[in-house]
Design a protein around this motif. Structure first.
Motif, short mmCIF file in Angstrom:
data_model
loop_
_atom_site.label_atom_id
_atom_site.label_comp_id
_atom_site.label_asym_id
_atom_site.label_seq_id
_atom_site.Cartn_x
_atom_site.Cartn_y
_atom_site.Cartn_z
N TRP A 275 0.80 -1.03 -0.08
CA TRP A 275 0.09 0.15 0.05
C TRP A 275 0.72 1.21 -0.13
CZ3 TRP A 275 0.87 2.91 4.32
CH2 TRP A 275 0.90 2.40 5.54
N ASN B 162 -10.19 -4.48 0.33
CA ASN B 162 -10.33 -4.76 1.66
C ASN B 162 -9.22 -5.10 2.46
OD1 ASN B 162 -13.10 -3.55 1.64
ND2 ASN B 162 -13.94 -5.54 1.18
N VAL C 27 -6.94 -2.03 3.16
CA VAL C 27 -7.60 -1.19 4.16
C VAL C 27 -7.21 -1.88 5.45
CG1 VAL C 27 -9.71 -0.53 5.23
CG2 VAL C 27 -9.54 -0.47 2.86
N LEU C 28 -7.34 -3.18 5.67
CA LEU C 28 -6.85 -3.84 6.85
C LEU C 28 -5.27 -3.66 7.23
CD1 LEU C 28 -7.53 -5.56 9.24
CD2 LEU C 28 -6.86 -7.63 7.88
N SER C 29 -4.71 -3.70 6.13
CA SER C 29 -3.15 -3.65 6.28
C SER C 29 -2.73 -1.99 6.73
CB SER C 29 -2.44 -4.10 5.02
OG SER C 29 -1.07 -4.04 5.21
N GLN C 30 -3.53 -1.34 6.29
CA GLN C 30 -3.12 0.03 6.53
C GLN C 30 -3.53 0.45 7.64
OE1 GLN C 30 -3.94 1.97 2.72
NE2 GLN C 30 -3.16 4.00 3.59
N SER C 31 -4.45 -0.20 8.27
CA SER C 31 -5.02 0.07 9.78
C SER C 31 -4.07 -0.10 10.80
CB SER C 31 -6.06 -0.69 10.15
OG SER C 31 -5.78 -1.99 10.46
N GLY C 32 -2.94 -1.00 10.47
CA GLY C 32 -1.98 -1.44 11.53
C GLY C 32 -2.22 -2.08 12.34
N HIS C 33 -3.41 -2.71 12.57
CA HIS C 33 -3.74 -3.58 13.44
C HIS C 33 -4.28 -5.20 13.08
CE1 HIS C 33 -3.69 -0.58 16.21
NE2 HIS C 33 -4.66 0.22 15.82
N SER C 34 -3.71 -5.59 11.68
CA SER C 34 -3.64 -6.67 11.34
C SER C 34 -2.79 -7.56 12.09
CB SER C 34 -3.52 -7.06 9.94
OG SER C 34 -2.17 -6.61 9.59
#
Length: 313
Positions: free
Chosen positions: A41, A287, A290-297
């Motif tokens: 990303w 999607n 989006v999850l990876s970019q949240s930093g919380h995977s």
């Protein structure tokens, strides 16, 4: 899945793209699974344009696992039908695709203990952990290692690798992930939301910095003189390293099929296990970003390209 411009996850879309021709040392892999890494990303957003200018339409993705369906005339290490995994070169079309062309030197035999999906979640993150701890830090038995972000893709492999090398592992994570990192082998877990790691630990031999910023700055103080900080986030401050009498390095992964083979043997021997957290279909790659970019995977984000083959060994 391709992008025609830099931008948000929505720029990713399906397309038919012609395969490039095979060079003499290239193999063509029918790709059953891939995975998402933060670099994906960052490239999509245009953050790495100076280092990695793209030609559009561009295919992202730098992990693959599948079967070899064609080999170049000079290929000597692999044959049609071989089950393989790879972290391909970053300057060629990526792995969000049904087929990928890769130089044979970047390819390794898939460990038979791993499904294609599991294997596709290893190369980039696993090799990053390997290069940081083995190549740069020369990690050894009895050393104390601090791994920041132990629940992430690189962190979760780094914990296992450090344990396999006989080290004592301290890691930072959110409290919600503490059981997960303990299951990977972490000896001590620091909840970064409620605890300041720099006030709790001392005399660390190796810090693996996956975060950069203030986390990196504070990490110098926990190292013992002669220790080393290895960052995958940003180049460390060399003046600060001198003040604390430590070494500090930053690197960008150089993929290598032989190192990947060595890493694969740790999985085959049960010393390490794949860390597949969330799984998405290739068409749902937006999607996954989006999850990876949240930093919380937690662990790796796996991507299924061929649902019939991805779960096979």
């Amino acid at each position: 899945m391709v992008i025609d411009q830099y931008g948000p996850p929505e720029v990713l879309h399906g397309a038919s793209v012609e395969l490039g021709t095979l060079g003499p040392f290239d193999v063509l892999i029918k790709n059953y699974a891939t995975s998402v890494n933060p670099v994906d990303w960052k490239v999509r957003q245009g953050y790495l344009q100076a280092r990695l200018p793209l030609k559009f339409p561009a295919i992202l993705g730098w992990d693959a696992a599948g079967i070899i369906v064609q080999v170049g005339p000079s290929v000597s290490r692999f044959h049609v039908g071989d089950k393989v995994f790879t972290r391909p070169a970053i300057d060629r079309p990526g792995t969000y695709a049904e087929y990928v062309v890769v130089h044979e030197n970047l390819v390794a035999a898939k460990p038979s203990s791993l499904s294609f999906l599991e294997a596709a979640c290893v190369p980039l993150a696993g090799l990053t952990a390997w290069e940081a701890l083995v190549e740069y830090a020369h990690i050894g038995p009895g050393q104390h290692v601090l791994i920041h972000g132990g629940a992430g893709g690189v962190g979760s492999y780094a914990i296992q690798l450090a344990k396999a090398m006989g080290a004592y592992v301290v890691t930072t994570t959110r409290k919600i992930n503490s059981e997960y990192v303990e299951s990977l082998g972490a000896d001590r877990v620091i909840d970064y939301e409620s605890q300041a790691f720099e006030t709790i630990i001392r005399d660390i031999d190796v810090v693996l910095d996956t975060m950069g910023g203030t986390v990196q700055e504070k990490s110098f103080a926990v190292l013992k003189p002669g220790g080393i900080l290895v960052s995958i986030a940003q180049p460390p401050d060399q003046k600060r390293a001198k003040e604390f009498h430590v070494k500090a390095v930053w690197f960008f992964l150089e993929p290598d099929g032989k190192k990947l083979q060595q890493l694969g043997q740790l999985f085959a021997g049960g010393k390490m296990k794949p860390t597949v957290g969330n799984v998405f279909a290739l068409r749902d790659i937006q999607n996954a970003h989006v999850l990876s970019q949240s930093g919380h995977s937690v662990g790796k984000i796996g991507i299924v390209i061929d649902p019939e083959k991805a779960y096979q060994h």
